[in-house]
Motif scaffolding. Structure first.
Motif, PDB file in Angstrom:
ATOM      1  N   GLY A  18       1.026  -1.195  -0.004  1.00 24.22           N
ATOM      2  CA  GLY A  18       0.013   0.059  -0.005  1.00 24.22           C
ATOM      3  C   GLY A  18       0.802   1.107  -0.134  1.00 24.22           C
ATOM      4  N   GLY A  19       1.986   1.230  -0.434  1.00 26.71           N
ATOM      5  CA  GLY A  19       2.736   2.332  -0.348  1.00 26.71           C
ATOM      6  C   GLY A  19       3.650   2.642   0.897  1.00 26.71           C
ATOM      7  N   ARG A  20       4.203   3.880   0.900  1.00 25.97           N
ATOM      8  CA  ARG A  20       5.018   4.413   2.106  1.00 25.97           C
ATOM      9  C   ARG A  20       4.378   4.359   3.396  1.00 25.97           C
ATOM     10  N   GLU A  21       3.147   4.902   3.293  1.00 22.84           N
ATOM     11  CA  GLU A  21       2.400   4.925   4.712  1.00 22.84           C
ATOM     12  C   GLU A  21       2.364   3.671   5.504  1.00 22.84           C
ATOM     13  N   PRO A  22       1.834   2.746   5.117  1.00 24.36           N
ATOM     14  CA  PRO A  22       1.865   1.443   5.816  1.00 24.36           C
ATOM     15  C   PRO A  22       3.376   0.878   6.204  1.00 24.36           C
TER      16      PRO A  22
END
Length: 142
Positions: A18-22
Motif C-alpha cells: 500500500g505504499g510508504r504509509e503502511p
C-alpha cells in the motif's frame, strides 16, 4: 481457466503493501516495541536515545527495498545495509532474533490483512539479520 497477461507488470511489494504509509506505520510500531518491551532490551541498547533518525532511515530503506522510491540509496550512494551493521557493538544472533521477532509483531499488527505477505517479508528479514549477525565484527577486507 484464464491465463495471466504476459505484458502485465508484476505487483511490487511496495504496491502490495500500500505504499510508504503502511511501511512507516510498521517501522514506527517496530521502534515503539523495541523502545518499550523488555524482550528487546539488547536490541534497544544498540541504538541512540533518539530513534527518530532511525525511524526515517528504516522507512526509506524498506520503501526502496520493496520497490518504491529509492531515496535511501540516493542519499547514501554505494551504501550497503549489511556493511552498515557489520561494525556495530553487540550485533549477534540474539540481537538478530530480537529484531526479527519485533519486526514480525509490528508487521502482524500493522498489516493484518495480508499474512502471506508478512510471512514472506519476515522470512527475508530473518535471512538478512542472520547474515548481519554472522558477519559482525568482520572488516570489509574479509
Amino acid at each position: 481457466m484464464s491465463e495471466a497477461d504476459p505484458k502485465a507488470k508484476p505487483v511490487l511489494p511496495f504496491d502490495r503493501i500500500g505504499g510508504r504509509e503502511p511501511i512507516a506505520r510498521m517501522v514506527n510500531r517496530f521502534y515503539d516495541l523495541m523502545d518499550s518491551e523488555p524482550d528487546f532490551a539488547e536490541l534497544r541498547a544498540m541504538h541512540a536515545p533518539d530513534l527518530a533518525p532511525m525511524r526515517e532511515s528504516l522507512t526509506d530503506f524498506l520503501t526502496a527495498w520493496m520497490g518504491g522510491p529509492r531515496d535511501w540509496f540516493e542519499k547514501r550512494p554505494g551504501a550497503c545495509m549489511m556493511s552498515a551493521h557489520r561494525g556495530l557493538n553487540g550485533m549477534n544472533m540474539e540481537v538478530a532474533r530480537q529484531w526479527v521477532v519485533a519486526m514480525h509483531q509490528a508487521a502482524k499488527e500493522t498489516i493484518p490483512h495480508d499474512p502471506d505477505f508478512v510471512d514472506s517479508m519476515i522470512s527475508a528479514f530473518a535471512s538478512m539479520s542472520k547474515g548481519m549477525a554472522a558477519n559482525a565484527g568482520r572488516s570489509d577486507n574479509h
